[in-house]
Each structure stands twice: as structure tokens, then as C-alpha cells.
Design a protein around this motif. Structure first.
Motif, PDB file in Angstrom:
ATOM      1  N   MET A   1      11.549  -1.881 -36.631  1.00  0.00           N
ATOM      2  CA  MET A   1      10.732  -0.856 -36.599  1.00  0.00           C
ATOM      3  C   MET A   1       9.122  -0.963 -36.415  1.00  0.00           C
ATOM      4  O   MET A   1       8.820  -1.954 -36.705  1.00  0.00           O
ATOM      5  CB  MET A   1      10.927  -0.107 -37.777  1.00  0.00           C
ATOM      6  N   LYS A   2       8.781   0.073 -35.624  1.00  0.00           N
ATOM      7  CA  LYS A   2       7.456  -0.428 -35.140  1.00  0.00           C
ATOM      8  C   LYS A   2       6.497   0.825 -35.615  1.00  0.00           C
ATOM      9  O   LYS A   2       6.061   1.686 -34.673  1.00  0.00           O
ATOM     10  CB  LYS A   2       7.285  -0.418 -33.593  1.00  0.00           C
ATOM     11  N   PHE A   3       6.176   1.137 -36.679  1.00  0.00           N
ATOM     12  CA  PHE A   3       5.337   2.101 -36.978  1.00  0.00           C
ATOM     13  C   PHE A   3       3.806   1.745 -37.184  1.00  0.00           C
ATOM     14  O   PHE A   3       3.416   0.713 -37.933  1.00  0.00           O
ATOM     15  CB  PHE A   3       5.716   2.629 -38.668  1.00  0.00           C
ATOM     16  N   ARG A   4       3.076   2.674 -36.144  1.00  0.00           N
ATOM     17  CA  ARG A   4       1.609   2.388 -36.326  1.00  0.00           C
ATOM     18  C   ARG A   4       1.202   0.833 -36.571  1.00  0.00           C
ATOM     19  O   ARG A   4       0.021   0.794 -37.116  1.00  0.00           O
ATOM     20  CB  ARG A   4       1.188   3.367 -37.354  1.00  0.00           C
ATOM     21  N   ILE A   5       1.771  -0.068 -35.824  1.00  0.00           N
ATOM     22  CA  ILE A   5       1.233  -1.427 -36.236  1.00  0.00           C
ATOM     23  C   ILE A   5       0.078  -1.570 -35.488  1.00  0.00           C
ATOM     24  O   ILE A   5      -1.060  -2.095 -36.142  1.00  0.00           O
ATOM     25  CB  ILE A   5       2.359  -2.437 -35.638  1.00  0.00           C
ATOM     26  N   LEU A   6      -0.563  -1.103 -34.410  1.00  0.00           N
ATOM     27  CA  LEU A   6      -1.844  -1.219 -33.660  1.00  0.00           C
ATOM     28  C   LEU A   6      -2.721  -0.538 -34.743  1.00  0.00           C
ATOM     29  O   LEU A   6      -3.881  -1.313 -34.755  1.00  0.00           O
ATOM     30  CB  LEU A   6      -2.014  -0.521 -32.523  1.00  0.00           C
ATOM     31  N   GLY A 204      11.098   6.684 -43.437  1.00  0.00           N
ATOM     32  CA  GLY A 204      11.121   5.856 -42.593  1.00  0.00           C
ATOM     33  C   GLY A 204      10.096   4.753 -42.451  1.00  0.00           C
ATOM     34  O   GLY A 204       9.612   4.472 -41.729  1.00  0.00           O
ATOM     35  N   LEU A 205      10.213   4.022 -43.600  1.00  0.00           N
ATOM     36  CA  LEU A 205       9.109   3.119 -44.218  1.00  0.00           C
ATOM     37  C   LEU A 205       9.362   1.854 -43.541  1.00  0.00           C
ATOM     38  O   LEU A 205      10.596   1.030 -43.499  1.00  0.00           O
ATOM     39  CB  LEU A 205       8.982   2.964 -45.805  1.00  0.00           C
ATOM     40  N   ASN A 206       8.358   1.184 -43.142  1.00  0.00           N
ATOM     41  CA  ASN A 206       8.178  -0.047 -42.582  1.00  0.00           C
ATOM     42  C   ASN A 206       8.060  -1.034 -43.613  1.00  0.00           C
ATOM     43  O   ASN A 206       7.283  -1.055 -44.606  1.00  0.00           O
ATOM     44  CB  ASN A 206       7.168  -0.421 -41.321  1.00  0.00           C
ATOM     45  N   VAL A 207       8.796  -2.150 -43.897  1.00  0.00           N
ATOM     46  CA  VAL A 207       8.822  -2.972 -45.226  1.00  0.00           C
ATOM     47  C   VAL A 207       7.644  -3.741 -45.146  1.00  0.00           C
ATOM     48  O   VAL A 207       7.182  -4.033 -46.230  1.00  0.00           O
ATOM     49  CB  VAL A 207      10.318  -3.776 -45.351  1.00  0.00           C
ATOM     50  N   THR A 208       7.336  -4.287 -44.002  1.00  0.00           N
ATOM     51  CA  THR A 208       6.177  -4.969 -44.161  1.00  0.00           C
ATOM     52  C   THR A 208       4.846  -4.247 -44.390  1.00  0.00           C
ATOM     53  O   THR A 208       4.114  -5.081 -45.230  1.00  0.00           O
ATOM     54  CB  THR A 208       5.518  -5.419 -42.575  1.00  0.00           C
ATOM     55  N   TRP A 209       4.688  -2.914 -44.392  1.00  0.00           N
ATOM     56  CA  TRP A 209       3.492  -2.399 -44.739  1.00  0.00           C
ATOM     57  C   TRP A 209       3.635  -1.508 -45.960  1.00  0.00           C
ATOM     58  O   TRP A 209       2.887  -1.155 -46.659  1.00  0.00           O
ATOM     59  CB  TRP A 209       3.091  -1.421 -43.611  1.00  0.00           C
ATOM     60  N   ASN A 210       4.912  -1.457 -46.620  1.00  0.00           N
ATOM     61  CA  ASN A 210       5.188  -0.659 -47.582  1.00  0.00           C
ATOM     62  C   ASN A 210       5.771  -1.102 -48.886  1.00  0.00           C
ATOM     63  O   ASN A 210       5.821  -0.565 -50.025  1.00  0.00           O
ATOM     64  CB  ASN A 210       5.940   0.651 -47.182  1.00  0.00           C
ATOM     65  N   LEU A 211       6.397  -2.382 -48.665  1.00  0.00           N
ATOM     66  CA  LEU A 211       7.102  -2.810 -50.016  1.00  0.00           C
ATOM     67  C   LEU A 211       6.160  -3.281 -50.823  1.00  0.00           C
ATOM     68  O   LEU A 211       6.435  -3.078 -52.143  1.00  0.00           O
ATOM     69  CB  LEU A 211       7.650  -4.080 -49.637  1.00  0.00           C
ATOM     70  N   ASN A 233      10.171 -14.704 -56.902  1.00  0.00           N
ATOM     71  CA  ASN A 233      11.511 -14.910 -57.394  1.00  0.00           C
ATOM     72  C   ASN A 233      11.496 -14.540 -58.941  1.00  0.00           C
ATOM     73  O   ASN A 233      11.549 -15.308 -59.914  1.00  0.00           O
ATOM     74  CB  ASN A 233      11.925 -16.333 -57.423  1.00  0.00           C
ATOM     75  N   THR A 234      11.149 -13.150 -59.172  1.00  0.00           N
ATOM     76  CA  THR A 234      11.198 -12.417 -60.617  1.00  0.00           C
ATOM     77  C   THR A 234      12.062 -11.345 -60.552  1.00  0.00           C
ATOM     78  O   THR A 234      12.289 -10.965 -59.534  1.00  0.00           O
ATOM     79  CB  THR A 234       9.936 -12.257 -61.026  1.00  0.00           C
ATOM     80  N   PRO A 235      12.627 -11.025 -61.441  1.00  0.00           N
ATOM     81  CA  PRO A 235      13.652  -9.666 -61.830  1.00  0.00           C
ATOM     82  C   PRO A 235      12.809  -8.514 -61.292  1.00  0.00           C
ATOM     83  O   PRO A 235      13.513  -7.769 -60.562  1.00  0.00           O
ATOM     84  CB  PRO A 235      13.885  -9.684 -62.948  1.00  0.00           C
ATOM     85  N   GLU A 236      11.553  -8.290 -61.532  1.00  0.00           N
ATOM     86  CA  GLU A 236      10.686  -7.284 -61.102  1.00  0.00           C
ATOM     87  C   GLU A 236      10.555  -7.141 -59.576  1.00  0.00           C
ATOM     88  O   GLU A 236      10.683  -6.072 -59.301  1.00  0.00           O
ATOM     89  CB  GLU A 236       9.144  -7.294 -61.638  1.00  0.00           C
ATOM     90  N   PHE A 237      10.361  -8.113 -59.129  1.00  0.00           N
ATOM     91  CA  PHE A 237      10.193  -8.301 -57.422  1.00  0.00           C
ATOM     92  C   PHE A 237      11.475  -7.977 -56.744  1.00  0.00           C
ATOM     93  O   PHE A 237      11.349  -7.041 -56.066  1.00  0.00           O
ATOM     94  CB  PHE A 237       9.585  -9.617 -57.241  1.00  0.00           C
ATOM     95  N   ALA A 238      12.551  -8.382 -57.405  1.00  0.00           N
ATOM     96  CA  ALA A 238      13.797  -8.510 -56.774  1.00  0.00           C
ATOM     97  C   ALA A 238      14.063  -6.852 -56.760  1.00  0.00           C
ATOM     98  O   ALA A 238      14.967  -6.297 -55.917  1.00  0.00           O
ATOM     99  CB  ALA A 238      14.846  -9.446 -57.367  1.00  0.00           C
ATOM    100  N   GLU A 239      14.034  -6.530 -58.105  1.00  0.00           N
ATOM    101  CA  GLU A 239      14.760  -4.881 -58.107  1.00  0.00           C
ATOM    102  C   GLU A 239      13.589  -3.914 -57.217  1.00  0.00           C
ATOM    103  O   GLU A 239      14.297  -2.870 -56.747  1.00  0.00           O
ATOM    104  CB  GLU A 239      14.161  -4.593 -59.755  1.00  0.00           C
ATOM    105  N   ALA A 240      12.306  -4.441 -57.019  1.00  0.00           N
ATOM    106  CA  ALA A 240      11.689  -3.553 -56.116  1.00  0.00           C
ATOM    107  C   ALA A 240      12.120  -3.644 -54.668  1.00  0.00           C
ATOM    108  O   ALA A 240      12.070  -2.857 -54.045  1.00  0.00           O
ATOM    109  CB  ALA A 240      10.103  -3.978 -56.280  1.00  0.00           C
ATOM    110  N   LEU A 241      12.392  -4.756 -54.340  1.00  0.00           N
ATOM    111  CA  LEU A 241      12.999  -4.989 -53.003  1.00  0.00           C
ATOM    112  C   LEU A 241      14.400  -4.375 -52.638  1.00  0.00           C
ATOM    113  O   LEU A 241      14.647  -3.807 -51.659  1.00  0.00           O
ATOM    114  CB  LEU A 241      13.068  -6.528 -52.553  1.00  0.00           C
ATOM    115  N   GLN A 242      15.238  -4.382 -54.050  1.00  0.00           N
ATOM    116  CA  GLN A 242      16.527  -3.682 -53.711  1.00  0.00           C
ATOM    117  C   GLN A 242      16.372  -2.381 -53.597  1.00  0.00           C
ATOM    118  O   GLN A 242      17.305  -1.483 -52.869  1.00  0.00           O
ATOM    119  CB  GLN A 242      17.209  -4.352 -54.754  1.00  0.00           C
ATOM    120  N   ASN A 243      15.509  -1.613 -54.452  1.00  0.00           N
ATOM    121  CA  ASN A 243      15.184  -0.226 -54.288  1.00  0.00           C
ATOM    122  C   ASN A 243      14.735   0.185 -53.105  1.00  0.00           C
ATOM    123  O   ASN A 243      15.304   0.980 -52.457  1.00  0.00           O
ATOM    124  CB  ASN A 243      14.310  -0.092 -55.455  1.00  0.00           C
ATOM    125  N   PHE A 244      13.875  -0.756 -52.502  1.00  0.00           N
ATOM    126  CA  PHE A 244      13.443  -0.283 -51.164  1.00  0.00           C
ATOM    127  C   PHE A 244      14.588  -0.330 -49.859  1.00  0.00           C
ATOM    128  O   PHE A 244      14.584   0.538 -49.164  1.00  0.00           O
ATOM    129  CB  PHE A 244      12.264  -1.157 -50.571  1.00  0.00           C
TER     130      PHE A 244
END
Length: 437
Positions: A1-6, A204-211, A233-244
Motif C-alpha cells: 500500500m502506498k498512502f501519502r508516502i511523498l 486502510g492504514l499503512n503499517v509503516t506509518w500507523n503501527l 519482543n514483548t507481549p505489549e508490542f506483539a499484542e499491538a501488532l496482532q491487533n493492527f
């Protein structure tokens, strides 16, 4: 996905590439009152700068040559100028370039001039601190640039889509929980023309800019406090990435995004929630639907989180007129008339705190809830993870193989466990490179 990268690249620098060797000669001519100013931007920004620089030239009996590039071309052309010993007198730098440019003698320490400026105390602290560097830690010590802007990366919603779907509008003061957000996004994901295919999506969130928002609001982080350890590598981080990643059911598929990316679908009114930066306002003003800002959805902390992009205006260490060049940088960053030109063009929020409240209440440009931009700057915005490290390679590594997580083929927990050692190795290298200079 290419959202507003420029546009996004216009306010951040993910990685600073070290430039070695002498900075070389300035690009300005022989006249002591001639300067070159290099920047990247669009037509609105160019028009605002042109007007501001005309006033500067008149007040200082000077001539300023403007060199403008696109966001895509800027870093390549700047580094070519550095390599060719034709460094512009004044130019944009991202926070991620400060350490390498300062160590290699490309940009000069302007602390004395900045701190003695009449309105120094009126500049947002984040805007100044982003360009401080004491030789070891970024964010402290000498000042190597002044803020061109602050870009609070806010969260927008399509008000018209909500009204057509009969969904209550979001509360601008009370963020959705992740569960609430997912439920609303599900209701917005519809086949509105009855052809059996989805044509409206919740997001339609881009993971690079919204995670980042998901991770920070859940209590996770990319680095420890002294920025020596990768902490993905923490539960808090993994939970956030999975939810996203689980938002894929309310987002265009990879195939749908390939035919028309999510930024374009937002512009067409097909997406309910989408990021908004101040640089987007001139374009979003022309949208065929009503939109506004709200806080990002919140994780376990219950507090919204996002990042603040910024670009700085630096002075070449090789300029033939450092006093005038520094004066131009300060003028573009802090002069109220120059700032008003840029604010009126809709490309940024004011750099000066004293102008901010008036901007919220008096500007007739969207969004209606401009206060959200200021809340991010004042209260809960932070720097992108790689902004204050010598190199951003460790951070870039995280995104290289993330697609299987988004596709549901790899769990977030497995991914962060696998990525942490590779990221740590690159961070260790960046720390070593910084020590070697």
C-alpha cells in the motif's frame, strides 16, 4: 500500500546516512549577501516561501536563490551537492540526519544565534530539541537546525460516510478503544452498490506509518530508554501488532489496494478512517466529503499516541556568510509574518506557541477540530523510533518482511521474536558507527 508516502517523507527521515569527508564549498556565489536555500515541497509551500523570502531580501539587502525539489528527489540531490562540494547555504535536514551531518562537518552549530533570538522561548520545545546533539545523545546539547515545521500525525474520519451509514459521530475528546474502533470499522465496511463486492471500508492504514500509535498506546516500544536495546519482543508490542494486523477484514485487500491504493480510496470517499497531517490540508480541502480529526484508538494504557514529524532548517558549515545564513534560517522558522504565510498556505501549524491558539480559532481551513493537531504537539506526540539514532537501518529492518503478518500467515508474536536479533545487530552497528564518527 502506498498512502501519502511523498507527503510523509516530507516531514520525517527514517534513516540518516553518514556523510564522510569535508563538507566542501558553499553553493552560493561570491557576493557576501547571496545565499542559496534548498527545500522540498509543493506549489503551496513554494508560493509561501517565495513571498517570505522576498521580504527577507528587502529587509537584509540580500539575494536568495531558491532551489526546490520534490520529496522523492531531495535527499539524492542534497547528497550529490554535498559530494560535489556545492552545499546550499541553508537547507532542510531531517532529525535522522543530524548526527551524521554534524559529525562530518556538513552543518554548523547555531546554538548561540538561536538561543539569543528574541522569540526563542516561543518555539515549541520539541521543534528545538529534535535538532540538538551533544556528540553522544540526540535531543541534548548544541542546536544544529531550527524547525521548518512540526507535523503532528493525526487521525481523520469521513464524517459524510458516518452520516450516510447512520453511525454516531466519534467523540473528539474520548478516543475509541481498539474493540470499539474495530466494531465501527466493521459497520463502515460495506457493499453500497449491491454488486457483491465491497466498495467502502472502515480503514486502510499503512503499517509503516500507523503501527507506532498502536504499539505506544499499548505500552510497547521499539527501544529502551537509553536507545541501546531493541524492545520489540514483548507481549505489549506483539499484542499491538496482532491487533493492527487483524484490521485486514475492514481494509482493502492487497489486490484491491494494488488496483487503487488506500490514499486514493480515502480521497474518493471510500474509507472511513485515515491519517491526516497538516501537509495534507491543502489537498483535503478539496475533498467531496466532510472530514475531521479525532484521537487515535487506544490500547491498554487508555491514552492515545502518535508521532510528530519534523523537518529542520540547517546552515552549511561551509557557507561564506554564516551570520546571514543563520538569520535566514531563523527568519523562515520563527518570523511571525513568514510563519503566517506558511500557515495561511495550509502546509503546517505555527512553529510559535503564541500563534497556535489564534490559528485554531481563526483559520477557516479544515479540519474543524484543529485542536487535535495542537494536543499531539503539546501532550502526546513523540519522535519516530529511528529519529534519534545514528542510523535507521535497524528500524527499516522491522518492515522488510512484515507482509505475512498482515496477511495472517505469521503471528505477531513469532515475527517480533524472529526480528529482534536482526534489529539489535543493526542497532549495535549504528552505536559503534556513532562512536567512531
Amino acid at each position: 500500500m502506498k498512502f501519502r508516502i511523498l507527503a510523509a517523507v516530507g516531514v520525517i527521515a527514517l534513516a540518516g546516512t553518514a556523510i564522510t569527508g569535508c563538507a566542501g564549498a558553499s553553493a552560493s556565489g561570491g557576493d557576501i549577501n547571496e545565499l542559496t536555500f534548498m527545500f522540498r515541497g509543493g506549489d503551496a509551500e513554494k508560493a509561501a516561501y517565495t513571498d517570505a523570502i522576498k521580504a527577507f531580501e528587502k529587509d537584509n539587502d540580500a539575494k536568495v536563490k531558491i532551489i526546490m525539489t520534490t520529496a522523492d528527489d531531495y535527499n539524492t540531490k542534497l547528497k550529490a551537492a554535498i559530494t560535489g562540494h556545492k552545499v546550499p547555504d541553508v537547507f532542510y535536514v531531517g532529525p535522522g540526519d543530524v548526527q551524521s551531518y554534524a559529525k562530518s562537518g556538513v552543518i554548523t552549530d547555531i546554538t548561540k544565534q538561536v538561543e539569543s533570538a528574541p522569540n526563542f522561548a516561543d518555539i515549541w520545545d520539541y521543534g528545538i530539541d529534535s535538532y540538538r546533539y551533544d556528540g553522544k545523545v540526540q535531543g541534548k546539547g548544541a542546536i544544529y537546525a531550527v524547525p521548518k515545521d512540526l507535523g503532528p500525525f493525526s487521525f481523520g474520519y469521513n464524517k459524510t460516510m458516518f452520516e450516510k451509514a447512520g453511525i454516531p459521530l466519534p467523540d473528539k475528546d474520548k478516543p475509541y478503544t481498539w474493540a470499539e474502533f474495530a466494531e465501527v470499522a466493521k459497520k463502515l465496511t460495506q457493499d453500497t452498490d449491491g454488486d457483491g463486492k465491497l466498495d467502502h471500508w472502515g480503514t486502510g492504514l499503512n503499517v509503516t506509518w500507523n503501527l507506532q500509535s498502536w504499539v505506544w498506546s499499548n505500552g510497547g516500544s521499539w527501544l529502551n530508554d537509553d536507545q541501546t536495546e531493541v524492545t520489540v519482543n514483548t507481549p505489549e508490542f506483539a499484542e499491538a501488532l496482532q491487533n493492527f494486523a487483524d484490521l485486514k477484514s475492514v481494509s482493502p485487500s492487497a489486490t484491491e489496494a494494488a488496483s487503487l491504493d488506500t490514499y486514493q480510496r480515502w480521497m474518493k470517499g471510500e474509507i472511513g478512517f485515515f491519517p491526516v497531517g497538516p501537509w495534507d490540508v491543502p489537498t483535503y480541502e478539496k475533498l467531496d466529503f466532510d472530514w475531521d480529526l479525532i484521537p487515535y484508538p487506544v490500547g491498554e494504557t487508555g491514552e492515545p499516541a502518535t508521532w510528530i514529524g519534523t523537518l529542520g532548517i540547517a546552515v552549511s558549515a561551509s557557507t561564506k556568510n554564516p551570520d546571514l545564513a543563520t538569520k535566514l534560517a531563523l527568519y523562515l522558522s520563527t518570523d511571525k509574518t513568514a510563519q503566517q504565510s506558511l500557515v495561511d498556505a495550509g502546509v503546517q501549524i505555527p512553529n510559535l506557541k503564541s500563534m497556535a491558539d489564534a490559528w485554531v480559532t481563526s483559520s477557516d481551513l479544515p479540519p474543524a477540530n484543529k485542536q487535535e493537531f495542537l494536543d499531539i504537539v503539546k501532550d502526546y506526540g513523540r519522535a519516530l523510533p529511528a529519529n534519534n539514532t545514528y542510523s535507521g537501518e535497524w528500524y527499516d529492518e522491522f518492515w522488510k518482511n512484515i507482509q505475512p503478518v498482515l496477511d495472517g500467515k505469521v503471528t505477531a508474536a513469532d515475527y517480533v521474536k524472529k526480528e529482534q536479533p536482526a534489529m539489535q545487530k543493526l542497532l549495535d552497528k549504528a552505536i559503534q558507527d556513532a562512536e567512531l564518527g
